[in-house]
Design a protein around this motif. Structure first.
Motif, PDB file in Angstrom:
ATOM      1  N   GLU A 264       0.986  -1.178  -0.175  1.00  0.00           N
ATOM      2  CA  GLU A 264       0.368   0.109   0.171  1.00  0.00           C
ATOM      3  C   GLU A 264       1.045   1.273  -0.495  1.00  0.00           C
ATOM      4  O   GLU A 264       0.557   2.531   0.543  1.00  0.00           O
ATOM      5  N   VAL A 265       1.863   1.402  -0.636  1.00  0.00           N
ATOM      6  CA  VAL A 265       2.549   2.044  -0.486  1.00  0.00           C
ATOM      7  C   VAL A 265       2.901   2.887  -2.112  1.00  0.00           C
ATOM      8  O   VAL A 265       3.467   1.863  -2.744  1.00  0.00           O
ATOM      9  N   THR A 266       2.662   4.350  -2.572  1.00  0.00           N
ATOM     10  CA  THR A 266       2.770   4.721  -3.808  1.00  0.00           C
ATOM     11  C   THR A 266       3.208   4.804  -3.468  1.00  0.00           C
ATOM     12  O   THR A 266       4.633   5.708  -2.893  1.00  0.00           O
TER      13      THR A 266
ATOM     14  N   HIS B  54       2.766   7.931   1.837  1.00  0.00           N
ATOM     15  CA  HIS B  54       1.749   6.206   2.607  1.00  0.00           C
ATOM     16  C   HIS B  54       1.383   6.227   3.599  1.00  0.00           C
ATOM     17  O   HIS B  54       1.824   7.830   3.996  1.00  0.00           O
ATOM     18  N   GLY B  55       0.402   5.767   4.119  1.00  0.00           N
ATOM     19  CA  GLY B  55      -0.071   6.036   5.550  1.00  0.00           C
ATOM     20  C   GLY B  55      -1.173   5.265   6.219  1.00  0.00           C
ATOM     21  O   GLY B  55      -1.670   4.304   5.546  1.00  0.00           O
ATOM     22  N   PRO B  56      -1.461   4.776   7.486  1.00  0.00           N
ATOM     23  CA  PRO B  56      -2.828   4.483   8.247  1.00  0.00           C
ATOM     24  C   PRO B  56      -3.778   4.464   6.698  1.00  0.00           C
ATOM     25  O   PRO B  56      -4.672   4.758   6.100  1.00  0.00           O
ATOM     26  N   ALA B  57      -4.538   2.785   6.730  1.00  0.00           N
ATOM     27  CA  ALA B  57      -5.812   2.514   5.688  1.00  0.00           C
ATOM     28  C   ALA B  57      -6.325   3.670   5.682  1.00  0.00           C
ATOM     29  O   ALA B  57      -7.104   4.380   4.711  1.00  0.00           O
ATOM     30  N   GLU B  58      -7.030   4.230   6.529  1.00  0.00           N
ATOM     31  CA  GLU B  58      -7.994   5.087   6.108  1.00  0.00           C
ATOM     32  C   GLU B  58      -7.838   6.229   5.801  1.00  0.00           C
ATOM     33  O   GLU B  58      -8.649   7.067   5.039  1.00  0.00           O
ATOM     34  N   VAL B  59      -6.587   6.695   6.709  1.00  0.00           N
ATOM     35  CA  VAL B  59      -6.031   8.738   5.875  1.00  0.00           C
ATOM     36  C   VAL B  59      -6.489   8.380   4.117  1.00  0.00           C
ATOM     37  O   VAL B  59      -6.367   8.966   3.400  1.00  0.00           O
ATOM     38  N   MET B  60      -6.203   6.957   3.528  1.00  0.00           N
ATOM     39  CA  MET B  60      -5.556   6.953   2.605  1.00  0.00           C
ATOM     40  C   MET B  60      -6.699   6.638   1.626  1.00  0.00           C
ATOM     41  O   MET B  60      -7.040   7.178   0.504  1.00  0.00           O
ATOM     42  N   ALA B  61      -7.932   5.975   2.098  1.00  0.00           N
ATOM     43  CA  ALA B  61      -8.453   6.154   1.653  1.00  0.00           C
ATOM     44  C   ALA B  61      -9.671   7.558   1.427  1.00  0.00           C
ATOM     45  O   ALA B  61      -9.661   7.961   0.346  1.00  0.00           O
TER      46      ALA B  61
ATOM     47  N   ALA C 213      -8.034   8.603  -1.599  1.00  0.00           N
ATOM     48  CA  ALA C 213      -8.219   8.785  -2.540  1.00  0.00           C
ATOM     49  C   ALA C 213      -9.892   9.103  -2.777  1.00  0.00           C
ATOM     50  O   ALA C 213      -9.844   9.294  -4.037  1.00  0.00           O
ATOM     51  N   ALA C 214     -10.213   9.593  -2.107  1.00  0.00           N
ATOM     52  CA  ALA C 214     -11.919  10.028  -2.620  1.00  0.00           C
ATOM     53  C   ALA C 214     -12.064  11.527  -2.825  1.00  0.00           C
ATOM     54  O   ALA C 214     -13.071  11.559  -2.867  1.00  0.00           O
ATOM     55  N   GLY C 215     -11.155  12.394  -2.916  1.00  0.00           N
ATOM     56  CA  GLY C 215     -10.968  13.621  -2.636  1.00  0.00           C
ATOM     57  C   GLY C 215     -11.008  14.647  -1.202  1.00  0.00           C
ATOM     58  O   GLY C 215     -10.988  15.756  -1.288  1.00  0.00           O
ATOM     59  N   ASP C 216     -11.425  13.918  -0.240  1.00  0.00           N
ATOM     60  CA  ASP C 216     -11.869  14.409   1.088  1.00  0.00           C
ATOM     61  C   ASP C 216     -10.405  15.319   2.045  1.00  0.00           C
ATOM     62  O   ASP C 216      -9.210  14.514   1.446  1.00  0.00           O
ATOM     63  N   PRO C 217     -10.335  16.164   2.549  1.00  0.00           N
ATOM     64  CA  PRO C 217      -9.289  17.090   2.903  1.00  0.00           C
ATOM     65  C   PRO C 217      -9.516  16.306   3.662  1.00  0.00           C
ATOM     66  O   PRO C 217      -9.678  15.493   4.568  1.00  0.00           O
ATOM     67  N   VAL C 218      -7.297  16.213   3.689  1.00  0.00           N
ATOM     68  CA  VAL C 218      -6.216  15.463   4.718  1.00  0.00           C
ATOM     69  C   VAL C 218      -5.291  16.190   4.836  1.00  0.00           C
ATOM     70  O   VAL C 218      -4.735  16.822   4.051  1.00  0.00           O
ATOM     71  N   ASP C 219      -4.852  16.502   6.511  1.00  0.00           N
ATOM     72  CA  ASP C 219      -4.386  17.245   7.348  1.00  0.00           C
ATOM     73  C   ASP C 219      -2.676  16.061   6.473  1.00  0.00           C
ATOM     74  O   ASP C 219      -2.367  14.795   6.526  1.00  0.00           O
ATOM     75  N   PRO C 220      -1.719  16.914   5.906  1.00  0.00           N
ATOM     76  CA  PRO C 220      -0.516  16.396   5.215  1.00  0.00           C
ATOM     77  C   PRO C 220       0.169  15.654   6.403  1.00  0.00           C
ATOM     78  O   PRO C 220       0.456  14.642   6.095  1.00  0.00           O
ATOM     79  N   ALA C 221      -0.331  16.575   7.589  1.00  0.00           N
ATOM     80  CA  ALA C 221       0.499  15.185   8.646  1.00  0.00           C
ATOM     81  C   ALA C 221      -0.166  14.340   9.438  1.00  0.00           C
ATOM     82  O   ALA C 221       0.950  13.265   9.880  1.00  0.00           O
TER      83      ALA C 221
ATOM     84  N   TYR D 152       2.564   9.706   5.001  1.00  0.00           N
ATOM     85  CA  TYR D 152       4.250  10.472   5.144  1.00  0.00           C
ATOM     86  C   TYR D 152       3.934  10.428   3.092  1.00  0.00           C
ATOM     87  O   TYR D 152       4.015   9.678   2.570  1.00  0.00           O
ATOM     88  N   PHE D 153       4.766  11.379   3.202  1.00  0.00           N
ATOM     89  CA  PHE D 153       4.554  12.117   1.571  1.00  0.00           C
ATOM     90  C   PHE D 153       6.288  13.057   1.680  1.00  0.00           C
ATOM     91  O   PHE D 153       6.325  13.304   1.754  1.00  0.00           O
ATOM     92  N   ARG D 154       7.594  11.713   0.908  1.00  0.00           N
ATOM     93  CA  ARG D 154       8.615  12.368   1.198  1.00  0.00           C
ATOM     94  C   ARG D 154       8.609  12.025  -0.550  1.00  0.00           C
ATOM     95  O   ARG D 154       8.829  10.880  -0.671  1.00  0.00           O
ATOM     96  N   THR D 155       9.915  13.221  -0.852  1.00  0.00           N
ATOM     97  CA  THR D 155      10.177  12.341  -2.789  1.00  0.00           C
ATOM     98  C   THR D 155      11.708  13.673  -2.134  1.00  0.00           C
ATOM     99  O   THR D 155      12.344  14.093  -1.455  1.00  0.00           O
ATOM    100  N   VAL D 156      12.541  12.699  -3.673  1.00  0.00           N
ATOM    101  CA  VAL D 156      14.277  13.270  -3.269  1.00  0.00           C
ATOM    102  C   VAL D 156      13.935  13.776  -5.043  1.00  0.00           C
ATOM    103  O   VAL D 156      14.286  13.086  -6.330  1.00  0.00           O
ATOM    104  N   PRO D 157      14.195  15.841  -4.968  1.00  0.00           N
ATOM    105  CA  PRO D 157      13.987  15.489  -6.157  1.00  0.00           C
ATOM    106  C   PRO D 157      15.504  16.512  -7.754  1.00  0.00           C
ATOM    107  O   PRO D 157      16.136  16.366  -6.428  1.00  0.00           O
ATOM    108  N   GLU D 158      15.849  15.538  -8.436  1.00  0.00           N
ATOM    109  CA  GLU D 158      17.146  16.157  -8.915  1.00  0.00           C
ATOM    110  C   GLU D 158      16.440  17.334  -9.668  1.00  0.00           C
ATOM    111  O   GLU D 158      14.929  16.817 -10.638  1.00  0.00           O
ATOM    112  N   PHE D 159      17.456  18.000 -10.174  1.00  0.00           N
ATOM    113  CA  PHE D 159      17.540  18.825 -11.268  1.00  0.00           C
ATOM    114  C   PHE D 159      18.703  18.783 -11.353  1.00  0.00           C
ATOM    115  O   PHE D 159      20.082  18.601 -11.992  1.00  0.00           O
ATOM    116  N   ILE D 160      17.978  19.057 -13.225  1.00  0.00           N
ATOM    117  CA  ILE D 160      19.215  19.434 -14.231  1.00  0.00           C
ATOM    118  C   ILE D 160      18.767  21.198 -15.490  1.00  0.00           C
ATOM    119  O   ILE D 160      17.804  21.160 -16.327  1.00  0.00           O
TER     120      ILE D 160
END
Length: 162
Positions: free
Chosen positions: A73-75, A100-107, A110-118, A121-129
């Motif tokens: 269940e990790v995107t 990723h996060g708890p199943a109810e939060v991710m649901a 996915a349904a388009g409900d407002p969800v506190d980003p806290a 977990y949503f972390r990325t590593v951007p690379e720039f050219i």
């Protein structure tokens, strides 16, 4: 061998410099379907803005985020898109990471409900050219990003590791 060698504090705890906040409008997901890696989909990146102390500009249309939803269940995000700075410089970004996060939060997300980003977990590593010149500092640094997902948009906060 010593168990506690003298290591400078900055080698243990790197600092962070805020680079920019981005807001991007997204298209409807294009499902690829189930693959051996998980369910894959493409999220079109339509447009957006970038604003920070060292860079300002816009996200150009034509990018996309090639996602896979793993069996745990990790995107996994793998987005590539261009930005054009206010002074006309084009920079390519490849931003890879995890959400990723708890199943109810991710649901709810996915349904388009407002969800506190806290709440997830949503972390990325951007690379720039970036071309040589004003923005070539982006080619020689590591960056980390936190994010928030909305029904048709995304917000990203990008930090340079110093």
């Amino acid at each position: 061998m010593p168990t506690n060698p003298a290591i400078p504090a900055d080698a243990i705890h790197p600092g962070f410099e805020f680079v920019y906040e981005a807001h991007a409008e997204l298209g409807a997901p294009l499902p690829i379907g189930q693959t051996p890696d998980g369910a894959r989909r493409i999220i079109p990146i339509l447009s957006g803005t970038v604003a920070g102390p060292r860079i300002r500009g816009r996200i150009l249309a034509g990018g996309s985020d090639w996602q896979v939803l793993r069996s745990d269940e990790v995107t996994v995000a793998d987005a590539t898109y261009p930005i054009e700075t206010d002074d006309g410089v084009l920079i390519q970004i490849r931003n890879r990471g995890l959400r990723h996060g708890p199943a109810e939060v991710m649901a709810r997300l996915a349904a388009g409900d407002p969800v506190d980003p806290a709440a997830y977990y949503f972390r990325t590593v951007p690379e720039f050219i970036a071309p040589l010149g004003r923005y070539d500092w982006m080619n020689s640094s590591i960056f980390l990003c936190t994010g928030a997902r909305f029904p048709n948009a995304i917000k990203l906060w990008v930090w340079r590791v110093i």
